[in-house]
Design a protein around this motif. Sequence first.
Motif, PDB file in Angstrom:
ATOM      1  N   HIS A  14       0.853  -1.202   0.000  1.00 12.99           N
ATOM      2  CA  HIS A  14       0.000   0.000   0.000  1.00 12.99           C
ATOM      3  C   HIS A  14       0.882   1.243   0.000  1.00 12.99           C
ATOM      4  O   HIS A  14       1.730   1.406   0.884  1.00 12.99           O
ATOM      5  CB  HIS A  14      -0.891   0.010   1.247  1.00 12.99           C
ATOM      6  N   ASP A  16       0.109   4.244   0.783  1.00 12.45           N
ATOM      7  CA  ASP A  16      -0.086   5.033   2.011  1.00 12.45           C
ATOM      8  C   ASP A  16       0.367   4.287   3.262  1.00 12.45           C
ATOM      9  O   ASP A  16       0.374   4.867   4.348  1.00 12.45           O
ATOM     10  CB  ASP A  16      -1.546   5.515   2.139  1.00 12.45           C
ATOM     11  N   PHE A  58      -4.812  -2.006  13.749  1.00 16.36           N
ATOM     12  CA  PHE A  58      -3.777  -1.680  12.763  1.00 16.36           C
ATOM     13  C   PHE A  58      -4.262  -0.564  11.836  1.00 16.36           C
ATOM     14  O   PHE A  58      -3.541   0.411  11.577  1.00 16.36           O
ATOM     15  CB  PHE A  58      -3.398  -2.947  11.981  1.00 16.36           C
ATOM     16  N   TYR A  99      -3.424   1.938  -3.602  1.00 12.20           N
ATOM     17  CA  TYR A  99      -3.876   2.990  -2.671  1.00 12.20           C
ATOM     18  C   TYR A  99      -5.314   3.338  -3.008  1.00 12.20           C
ATOM     19  O   TYR A  99      -5.814   3.001  -4.083  1.00 12.20           O
ATOM     20  CB  TYR A  99      -2.981   4.238  -2.784  1.00 12.20           C
ATOM     21  N   SER A 100      -5.956   4.055  -2.087  1.00 10.47           N
ATOM     22  CA  SER A 100      -7.305   4.558  -2.335  1.00 10.47           C
ATOM     23  C   SER A 100      -7.195   6.024  -2.757  1.00 10.47           C
ATOM     24  O   SER A 100      -6.774   6.860  -1.953  1.00 10.47           O
ATOM     25  CB  SER A 100      -8.148   4.451  -1.056  1.00 10.47           C
ATOM     26  N   GLY A 181      -9.450  -2.680   3.234  1.00 11.18           N
ATOM     27  CA  GLY A 181     -10.154  -2.197   4.415  1.00 11.18           C
ATOM     28  C   GLY A 181     -10.549  -3.309   5.353  1.00 11.18           C
ATOM     29  O   GLY A 181     -10.011  -4.414   5.274  1.00 11.18           O
ATOM     30  N   HIS A 210      -8.765  -8.122  -1.176  1.00  7.73           N
ATOM     31  CA  HIS A 210      -8.340  -8.538   0.171  1.00  7.73           C
ATOM     32  C   HIS A 210      -9.395  -9.498   0.701  1.00  7.73           C
ATOM     33  O   HIS A 210     -10.555  -9.092   0.890  1.00  7.73           O
ATOM     34  CB  HIS A 210      -8.301  -7.345   1.118  1.00  7.73           C
ATOM     35  N   HIS A 234      -3.733 -11.656   0.569  1.00  5.38           N
ATOM     36  CA  HIS A 234      -3.551 -12.458   1.789  1.00  5.38           C
ATOM     37  C   HIS A 234      -4.112 -13.884   1.615  1.00  5.38           C
ATOM     38  O   HIS A 234      -3.378 -14.792   1.294  1.00  5.38           O
ATOM     39  CB  HIS A 234      -4.140 -11.767   3.028  1.00  5.38           C
ATOM     40  N   SER A 261       3.179  -8.612   8.138  1.00  7.33           N
ATOM     41  CA  SER A 261       1.844  -8.030   8.272  1.00  7.33           C
ATOM     42  C   SER A 261       0.886  -9.024   8.934  1.00  7.33           C
ATOM     43  O   SER A 261       0.133  -8.671   9.846  1.00  7.33           O
ATOM     44  CB  SER A 261       1.331  -7.648   6.884  1.00  7.33           C
TER      45      SER A 261
HETATM   46  O1  LIG Z   1      -3.564  -5.424   5.359  1.00  5.86           O
HETATM   47  C1  LIG Z   1      -4.512  -4.696   5.033  1.00  5.86           C
HETATM   48  N1  LIG Z   1      -5.784  -5.172   5.009  1.00  5.86           N
HETATM   49  C2  LIG Z   1      -6.846  -4.418   4.677  1.00  5.86           C
HETATM   50  N2  LIG Z   1      -6.743  -3.136   4.342  1.00  5.86           N
HETATM   51  C3  LIG Z   1      -5.509  -2.572   4.363  1.00  5.86           C
HETATM   52  C4  LIG Z   1      -4.365  -3.311   4.700  1.00  5.86           C
HETATM   53  N3  LIG Z   1      -3.307  -2.471   4.627  1.00  5.86           N
HETATM   54  C5  LIG Z   1      -3.779  -1.276   4.268  1.00  5.86           C
HETATM   55  N4  LIG Z   1      -5.111  -1.328   4.105  1.00  5.86           N
HETATM   56  C6  LIG Z   1      -6.031  -0.235   3.770  1.00  5.86           C
HETATM   57  O2  LIG Z   1      -5.909   0.064   2.387  1.00  5.86           O
HETATM   58  C7  LIG Z   1      -5.966   1.469   2.228  1.00  5.86           C
HETATM   59  C8  LIG Z   1      -5.490   1.871   0.870  1.00  5.86           C
HETATM   60  O3  LIG Z   1      -4.141   1.651   0.676  1.00  5.86           O
HETATM   61  C9  LIG Z   1      -5.182   1.963   3.419  1.00  5.86           C
HETATM   62  O4  LIG Z   1      -5.436   3.321   3.673  1.00  5.86           O
HETATM   63  C10 LIG Z   1      -5.715   1.065   4.515  1.00  5.86           C
HETATM   64  O5  LIG Z   1      -6.934   1.562   5.019  1.00  5.86           O
END
Ligand SMILES: O=c1[nH]cnc2c1ncn2[C@@H]1O[C@H](CO)[C@@H](O)[C@H]1O
Length: 356
Positions: A14, A16, A58, A99-100, A181, A210, A234, A261
Amino acid sequence: MATFDKPKVELHVHLDGAIRLETILDVAKKRGIKLEADTLQDLMQLCTVYEPATLTEFLSKFNHYMHVIAGNREAIKRVAYEFVETKAKEGVIYVEVRYSPHFLANSSVDPIPWNQKEGDLTPDEVVSLVNQGLSDGEKAFNIKVRSILCCMRHMPNWSMDVVELCKKYSSEGVVAIDLAGDESLNCVAYPGHRMAYEEAVKSGIHRTVHAGEVGPPSVVKEAVEVLKAERIGHGYHTIEDQELYKQLLEENMHFEVCPISSKLTGACNPDFTKHPVIRFKEDQANYSLNTDDPLIFNSTLDTDYMTAEKYMGFTEEEFKRININSAKSSFLPEKEKKDLLNHLFEAYGMMVNTSF
Ligand SMILES: O=c1[nH]cnc2c1ncn2[C@@H]1O[C@H](CO)[C@@H](O)[C@H]1O
């Protein structure tokens, strides 16, 4: 020296979640934004997850710094550019970063995230800025970068925008749509997400979701059957449904595995020697190793590889195999995929496979 000191492919990270702490401090100073911490050490303390937590805990870490970068054109471009520099230094030759766009905007987004005041930076312009930063980085650091735009589970009203942005910017390196998310809040994909993914299928936009990170195998099933995911973000909990797991193995589904992670989000047993990726390895499944959110886990791609080597029995051969699988499962067009694969075969001292 790095654990696997050869060219690597990363598919799940990600943007961000990969910002430099120094950059957050610097931008905050320039913009006159007061942070809860004003030294690197304190900021790290604030943003990092050190002990296994929950996905919800997290995700709350983003609240500490997203308002610094969001809404600021220069910062967004900078973060994208610096990301490429970091990956090049880690020995990555191809990366898909996600990213969002809505999370970095302060206009044409409802609600406006991170308690920002309304401004004039739209999700559309965010994508254009990230594209510029990534493309400048590609030239400066000589690696290949593509991007994936995330829908957010709790924001189904953003998802149609996301797929439209994927379509609009497909010629500028946007290769796929994702759904990220909090999977633990709601497991079933809202109609907004479903419609966006249907549109993605229609328009030839690649899809990852995800799923099965902290959620049950049913979320993975839904990702594959309803959202037509081509890769699973994942996917650890897939193995709890043996039938589904077997089916996905047969279909050669790609799992984007993020070892560090998965411990710190509480997705998996914190004992790495019991990690689901060991099963993936034994079954010679199709998967990659990735950092996910290195800022928040205070990690690098090498620490993920090191973990795999130290606790999960990974060998150099397996590292090569998974990087080749990652290239094959990338969202590049076939010709570029072949070039990437040839690059890896050569670097790994393997015969070039012309049958692919
Ligand atoms: O491991 C994760 N699982 C679910 N959502 C995540 C994970 N890591 C980050 N983000 C989400 O994805 C958005 C966009 O990049 C991040 O801002 C975070 O809210």
